[in-house]
Design a protein around this motif. Structure first.
Motif, PDB file in Angstrom:
ATOM      1  N   PRO A 156      11.261  28.935  89.294  1.00 50.94           N
ATOM      2  CA  PRO A 156      10.367  29.539  88.313  1.00 50.94           C
ATOM      3  C   PRO A 156       9.185  28.594  88.033  1.00 50.94           C
ATOM      4  O   PRO A 156       9.313  27.374  88.196  1.00 50.94           O
ATOM      5  N   ASP A 157       8.062  29.136  87.614  1.00 49.38           N
ATOM      6  CA  ASP A 157       6.856  28.330  87.409  1.00 49.38           C
ATOM      7  C   ASP A 157       7.125  27.096  86.559  1.00 49.38           C
ATOM      8  O   ASP A 157       6.730  25.979  86.912  1.00 49.38           O
ATOM      9  N   SER A 158       7.765  27.285  85.412  1.00 51.65           N
ATOM     10  CA  SER A 158       7.953  26.163  84.489  1.00 51.65           C
ATOM     11  C   SER A 158       8.946  25.148  85.044  1.00 51.65           C
ATOM     12  O   SER A 158       8.837  23.956  84.745  1.00 51.65           O
ATOM     13  N   ASP A 159       9.897  25.593  85.858  1.00 52.08           N
ATOM     14  CA  ASP A 159      10.799  24.644  86.518  1.00 52.08           C
ATOM     15  C   ASP A 159      10.045  23.819  87.554  1.00 52.08           C
ATOM     16  O   ASP A 159      10.328  22.630  87.740  1.00 52.08           O
ATOM     17  N   ASP A 160       9.111  24.451  88.252  1.00 53.94           N
ATOM     18  CA  ASP A 160       8.314  23.720  89.237  1.00 53.94           C
ATOM     19  C   ASP A 160       7.502  22.624  88.537  1.00 53.94           C
ATOM     20  O   ASP A 160       7.418  21.491  89.011  1.00 53.94           O
ATOM     21  N   VAL A 161       6.910  22.981  87.389  1.00 58.63           N
ATOM     22  CA  VAL A 161       6.140  21.995  86.620  1.00 58.63           C
ATOM     23  C   VAL A 161       7.054  20.880  86.124  1.00 58.63           C
ATOM     24  O   VAL A 161       6.713  19.690  86.210  1.00 58.63           O
ATOM     25  N   LEU A 162       8.231  21.256  85.626  1.00 62.69           N
ATOM     26  CA  LEU A 162       9.155  20.236  85.115  1.00 62.69           C
ATOM     27  C   LEU A 162       9.642  19.322  86.237  1.00 62.69           C
ATOM     28  O   LEU A 162       9.754  18.109  86.049  1.00 62.69           O
ATOM     29  N   ALA A 163       9.933  19.894  87.402  1.00 58.03           N
ATOM     30  CA  ALA A 163      10.379  19.063  88.528  1.00 58.03           C
ATOM     31  C   ALA A 163       9.300  18.049  88.895  1.00 58.03           C
ATOM     32  O   ALA A 163       9.592  16.871  89.132  1.00 58.03           O
ATOM     33  N   LYS A 164       8.044  18.494  88.928  1.00 59.65           N
ATOM     34  CA  LYS A 164       6.953  17.558  89.237  1.00 59.65           C
ATOM     35  C   LYS A 164       6.815  16.509  88.135  1.00 59.65           C
ATOM     36  O   LYS A 164       6.601  15.325  88.412  1.00 59.65           O
ATOM     37  N   TRP A 165       6.938  16.949  86.896  1.00 58.20           N
ATOM     38  CA  TRP A 165       6.821  16.014  85.768  1.00 58.20           C
ATOM     39  C   TRP A 165       7.923  14.958  85.842  1.00 58.20           C
ATOM     40  O   TRP A 165       7.667  13.762  85.675  1.00 58.20           O
TER      41      TRP A 165
END
Lengths: 77, 211
Positions: free
Chosen positions: B139-148
């Motif tokens: 999911p979009d927010s998981d992708d952002v969190l993984a990068k973070w």
């Protein structure tokens, strides 16, 4: 994290109970063996947030309340 | 009486034969082929949306209020770089502060914080090799969190894993600069709001300079 699902609870327990710790260690190893990365989000008293990547169960801070597993990064196009 | 019931049953059977015969034939052919009914996956249109909702909740629990507000309002996150000479071994930043913009399912963009000069694009994905079916995308927010998490946890490892490209390969540099301008406006508004409420701004480590 799982594609199409978002957050999925894998295991939980009290690290101070031996049987829980053993279960958590085994699950941790299973996730890493499956190729996932593990991170522990941290917060300091001033409000800063960061995470640490952990490669073994011993590296998890004793006061961590969760470990997040996510797919291993790969170069994209 | 019995004759009347039998005649009625015969008529009903004749009327229903169009429905019954194909099913009987299908069952018979399955029986002869020795096959079992294969399970079918019904598409759930709400699954992706629920996954994204869970992912947003998880992201919000991991980042601080400023970062969450940034993502909620602007659609991306900024993470400060920590490598002494910048993310790129070749170019280097000469010690100037730099940061990354994290977009969902788009490359990470590195830039110099003070001049807004774009340094590189870092293309990285988090493919799920174990998926039995469906999308391999987080999911979009998981992708952002993984990068973070990967950037704040081990910046060098993530950057060395990613495919590096010059700015402009996937993201329009003008759009990125516009996002940086939006970020600076957003930060000013937030500072004013904090000051009006008598709150102190975030710790210095989170604010190396204005975006």
């Amino acid at each position: 994290m799982k594609p199409g699902h978002g957050e999925v609870l894998i295991a939980e327990g009290d690290i101070e109970r031996a049987e829980d710790e053993q279960r958590l260690v085994e699950e941790f190893r299973r996730q890493l063996d499956a190729g996932l990365w593990a991170a522990v989000p941290l917060a300091d008293p001033e409000g800063r947030r960061e995470s640490i990547m952990v490669r073994s169960f011993d590296e998890i801070p004793w006061d961590a309340d969760r470990v997040i597993f996510f797919p291993r990064a790969a170069g994209g196009r | 009486m019995v004759l009347a019931l039998a005649a009625t049953a015969l008529v009903a059977l004749a009327l229903l034969s169009d429905l019954i015969i194909p099913r009987v034939e299908e069952l018979w052919s399955r029986f002869r082929a020795g096959r079992q009914r294969t399970p079918t996956w019904s598409y759930d249109p709400g699954r992706e949306r629920r996954a994204e909702q869970r992912a947003r909740t998880l992201l919000r629990s991991c980042v601080n209020d400023e970062e969450w507000g940034m993502y909620r309002d602007l659609g991306f996150l900024r993470v400060w770089g920590t490598l002494a000479d910048g993310p790129d071994d070749v170019g280097g930043t000469g010690g100037a502060p730099y940061a990354y913009l994290i977009y969902p399912h788009r490359p990470i963009v590195a830039y110099l914080a003070q001049t807004h000069r774009l340094l590189n694009e870092y293309c990285v994905t988090f493919p799920d090799e174990t998926r039995p079916y469906g999308s391999s995308r987080l999911p979009d927010s998981d992708d952002v969190l993984a990068k973070w998490m990967a950037l704040t946890g081990d910046e060098r490892r993530l950057i060395s894993t990613a495919n590096m490209h010059l700015p402009g390969r996937q993201l329009d540099p003008a759009q990125v600069r516009r996002d940086l301008w939006r970020l600076s406006q957003w930060e000013r508004a937030r500072m004013r709001q904090l000051a009006d409420n008598g709150q102190t701004p975030p710790p210095a480590g989170d604010r190396k300079s204005a975006a």
